[in-house]
Every structure is written in C-alpha cells, then in structure tokens.
Design a protein around this motif. Sequence first.
Motif, PDB file in Angstrom:
ATOM      1  N   PHE A   1      13.294   7.425   0.781  1.00 31.93           N
ATOM      2  CA  PHE A   1      13.738   7.415   2.036  1.00 31.93           C
ATOM      3  C   PHE A   1      14.038   5.632   2.201  1.00 31.93           C
ATOM      4  O   PHE A   1      13.148   4.947   1.868  1.00 31.93           O
ATOM      5  CB  PHE A   1      12.551   7.621   2.999  1.00 31.93           C
ATOM      6  CG  PHE A   1      12.380   9.339   2.671  1.00 31.93           C
ATOM      7  CD1 PHE A   1      13.277  10.357   3.051  1.00 31.93           C
ATOM      8  CD2 PHE A   1      11.193   9.699   2.073  1.00 31.93           C
ATOM      9  CE1 PHE A   1      13.015  11.597   3.263  1.00 31.93           C
ATOM     10  CE2 PHE A   1      10.997  10.866   2.055  1.00 31.93           C
ATOM     11  CZ  PHE A   1      11.786  12.029   2.459  1.00 31.93           C
ATOM     12  N   LEU A   2      15.214   5.281   2.842  1.00 30.16           N
ATOM     13  CA  LEU A   2      15.794   4.088   2.951  1.00 30.16           C
ATOM     14  C   LEU A   2      15.244   3.587   4.173  1.00 30.16           C
ATOM     15  O   LEU A   2      15.612   4.058   5.367  1.00 30.16           O
ATOM     16  CB  LEU A   2      17.296   4.205   2.763  1.00 30.16           C
ATOM     17  CG  LEU A   2      17.917   2.704   2.664  1.00 30.16           C
ATOM     18  CD1 LEU A   2      17.531   2.274   1.190  1.00 30.16           C
ATOM     19  CD2 LEU A   2      19.331   2.784   2.533  1.00 30.16           C
ATOM     20  N   LEU A   3      14.723   2.307   4.230  1.00 27.05           N
ATOM     21  CA  LEU A   3      14.514   1.771   5.341  1.00 27.05           C
ATOM     22  C   LEU A   3      15.222   0.695   5.883  1.00 27.05           C
ATOM     23  O   LEU A   3      15.591   0.326   6.812  1.00 27.05           O
ATOM     24  CB  LEU A   3      12.997   1.294   5.260  1.00 27.05           C
ATOM     25  CG  LEU A   3      11.655   1.816   5.068  1.00 27.05           C
ATOM     26  CD1 LEU A   3      10.407   1.072   4.883  1.00 27.05           C
ATOM     27  CD2 LEU A   3      11.539   2.895   6.052  1.00 27.05           C
ATOM     28  N   ASP A   4      15.847  -0.369   4.804  1.00 24.98           N
ATOM     29  CA  ASP A   4      16.630  -1.206   5.183  1.00 24.98           C
ATOM     30  C   ASP A   4      17.395  -1.264   3.302  1.00 24.98           C
ATOM     31  O   ASP A   4      16.803  -0.409   2.499  1.00 24.98           O
ATOM     32  CB  ASP A   4      16.587  -2.538   5.808  1.00 24.98           C
ATOM     33  CG  ASP A   4      15.437  -3.103   4.916  1.00 24.98           C
ATOM     34  OD1 ASP A   4      15.459  -2.885   3.596  1.00 24.98           O
ATOM     35  OD2 ASP A   4      14.824  -4.206   5.420  1.00 24.98           O
ATOM     36  N   ASP A   5      18.169  -2.279   3.069  1.00 27.50           N
ATOM     37  CA  ASP A   5      18.815  -2.459   1.808  1.00 27.50           C
ATOM     38  C   ASP A   5      17.942  -2.762   0.610  1.00 27.50           C
ATOM     39  O   ASP A   5      18.292  -2.392  -0.550  1.00 27.50           O
ATOM     40  CB  ASP A   5      20.103  -3.545   1.898  1.00 27.50           C
ATOM     41  CG  ASP A   5      21.296  -3.127   2.915  1.00 27.50           C
ATOM     42  OD1 ASP A   5      21.440  -1.726   2.991  1.00 27.50           O
ATOM     43  OD2 ASP A   5      22.132  -4.002   3.349  1.00 27.50           O
ATOM     44  N   ASP A   6      16.660  -3.376   1.265  1.00 30.92           N
ATOM     45  CA  ASP A   6      15.931  -3.707   0.120  1.00 30.92           C
ATOM     46  C   ASP A   6      14.680  -2.939   0.138  1.00 30.92           C
ATOM     47  O   ASP A   6      13.903  -3.221  -0.881  1.00 30.92           O
ATOM     48  CB  ASP A   6      15.661  -5.245   0.376  1.00 30.92           C
ATOM     49  CG  ASP A   6      16.720  -5.945   0.197  1.00 30.92           C
ATOM     50  OD1 ASP A   6      17.442  -6.019  -0.593  1.00 30.92           O
ATOM     51  OD2 ASP A   6      16.860  -6.884   1.331  1.00 30.92           O
ATOM     52  N   ARG A   7      14.315  -2.092   0.990  1.00 29.53           N
ATOM     53  CA  ARG A   7      12.860  -1.521   1.389  1.00 29.53           C
ATOM     54  C   ARG A   7      13.071   0.173   1.085  1.00 29.53           C
ATOM     55  O   ARG A   7      13.846   0.710   2.040  1.00 29.53           O
ATOM     56  CB  ARG A   7      12.059  -2.062   2.378  1.00 29.53           C
ATOM     57  CG  ARG A   7      12.052  -3.395   2.339  1.00 29.53           C
ATOM     58  CD  ARG A   7      11.441  -3.944   3.618  1.00 29.53           C
ATOM     59  NE  ARG A   7      11.209  -5.463   3.510  1.00 29.53           N
ATOM     60  CZ  ARG A   7      12.016  -6.230   3.583  1.00 29.53           C
ATOM     61  NH1 ARG A   7      13.153  -6.202   3.896  1.00 29.53           N
ATOM     62  NH2 ARG A   7      11.629  -7.819   3.573  1.00 29.53           N
ATOM     63  N   ARG A   8      12.211   0.958   0.493  1.00 31.99           N
ATOM     64  CA  ARG A   8      11.939   2.235   0.609  1.00 31.99           C
ATOM     65  C   ARG A   8      10.759   2.811   0.626  1.00 31.99           C
ATOM     66  O   ARG A   8       9.687   2.152   0.238  1.00 31.99           O
ATOM     67  CB  ARG A   8      12.819   2.815  -0.746  1.00 31.99           C
ATOM     68  CG  ARG A   8      14.187   2.285  -1.027  1.00 31.99           C
ATOM     69  CD  ARG A   8      14.690   2.775  -2.451  1.00 31.99           C
ATOM     70  NE  ARG A   8      14.022   1.857  -3.488  1.00 31.99           N
ATOM     71  CZ  ARG A   8      14.321   0.627  -3.942  1.00 31.99           C
ATOM     72  NH1 ARG A   8      15.234  -0.020  -3.094  1.00 31.99           N
ATOM     73  NH2 ARG A   8      13.844  -0.031  -4.547  1.00 31.99           N
ATOM     74  N   LEU A   9      10.706   4.058   1.178  1.00 32.92           N
ATOM     75  CA  LEU A   9       9.431   4.719   1.158  1.00 32.92           C
ATOM     76  C   LEU A   9       9.657   5.776  -0.019  1.00 32.92           C
ATOM     77  O   LEU A   9      10.878   6.531   0.087  1.00 32.92           O
ATOM     78  CB  LEU A   9       9.031   5.451   2.248  1.00 32.92           C
ATOM     79  CG  LEU A   9       8.557   4.370   3.558  1.00 32.92           C
ATOM     80  CD1 LEU A   9       8.088   5.313   4.784  1.00 32.92           C
ATOM     81  CD2 LEU A   9       7.661   3.303   3.188  1.00 32.92           C
TER      82      LEU A   9
END
Length: 210
Positions: free
Chosen positions: A72-80
């Motif tokens: 799951f994408l939070l922003d261009d650099d961060r994911r769960l």
Amino acid sequence: MQLKNPILGLCQQAKFMLSAAKVDQCPDDAGFEVAFAGRSNAGKSSALNTLTHANLARTSKTPGRTQLLNFFLLDDDRRLVDLPGYGYAKVPIPLKQHWQRHLEAYLGSRESLKGVVLLMDVRHPMTEFDTMMLDWTVASGMPMHILLTKADKLTHGAAKNTLLKVQSQIRKSWGEGVTIQLFSAPKRQGLEEAYRTLANWLELEDKAQQ
C-alpha cells in the motif's frame, strides 16, 4: 501531538499498489517500508484498516485469506506491507510452505524494510509463529513493535496484566529492543502510540518538526 500529523495524513491517503506472490514481484527496493505480520486470526487486516481510516486490507470471517504480500502506497517513498497470515488458515500444506518460503525471502532480503509490526491476539499471545518472528527480527537487527490486538475483548485490568506479562517475557528472552502496546481496532485504542512508531520508522519526525 505534532508527530501525529504527517503520518496521519499519509495513512489517510494510503492506496493499494500491488500484490506479490514472490519477492521478485515486489516494488523496487527503495525508500521506506513497514511490514505488518501476524497469525491469520490476529486481527491484522482490521488494524491496518483502522490505522489508514480505509478498507485497504481485506477482512474475512475465514482467517488466512491474505495469501500474497500486499503493498500500500503512502507517498512516492513510503509503503505499508500486509504480509501473508500464517499458522491458522485451512489451506493445503504446499501453499503454507510457499507462503513461508517467500515470506522469509522478503524479510531477509528487503533493504527498504525499516521495521515489522507484529500483531498478537491479546487473548492468545506468544504463539510459535510469534516467537519465530521475534527470533528473526532480533537476530537480524530489525526493529519490531508488537500490537496486542483485540484489547477490547478483555477487561482493562486483564489486558494490562497480559501486556506486562508479555513485555516481561520478551525483555527476558529478546532484550529491550522490542516495543509493545495494547491495541483495539473497534475502540480505536492505541492509535497514537502506533502512529509514533510508524512515523519514526518512516523517518517522518523531521517533517513533523518543520
């Protein structure tokens, strides 16, 4: 309270990215990831949905429906990352072995993985799977934060006693590096503490102070 805002905003805009059956199907190994792990009946999907204020992760009356690594994408650099539930699902043994093999490959090879959130049902903590995950994270130096889920199923006193007992057991066997808290998705209990851990691992502290 400042720390809450950036991670809360990111979680609220979380969106499904992709599912991977194997490590080589995962997104590019860059940026920051936090993985959620737990037995199939530990309330992992409910916790993820509560943290993101969405219905990202599939919940089911039949535990074990998460058979892939779901990003799951939070922003261009961060994911769960929602990891496959393990140890309870009524699935064929070869499929369980497939999950375990690729789960271990992901955990052992992913450079962008910054921490693992391990979910345990507060009524049934420290299963064989839980101790296996603790062994791996401590041996590899990976940060771990434990959510004792379904805290609303116990009285406040009983839940607190379980927290202290498990906390003591973990400190004795695995040291001081593993953090732990109570959590309830329906009651939205423990959200602030969980958000602080996510913000730290996803390196959002500096952004919170700007």
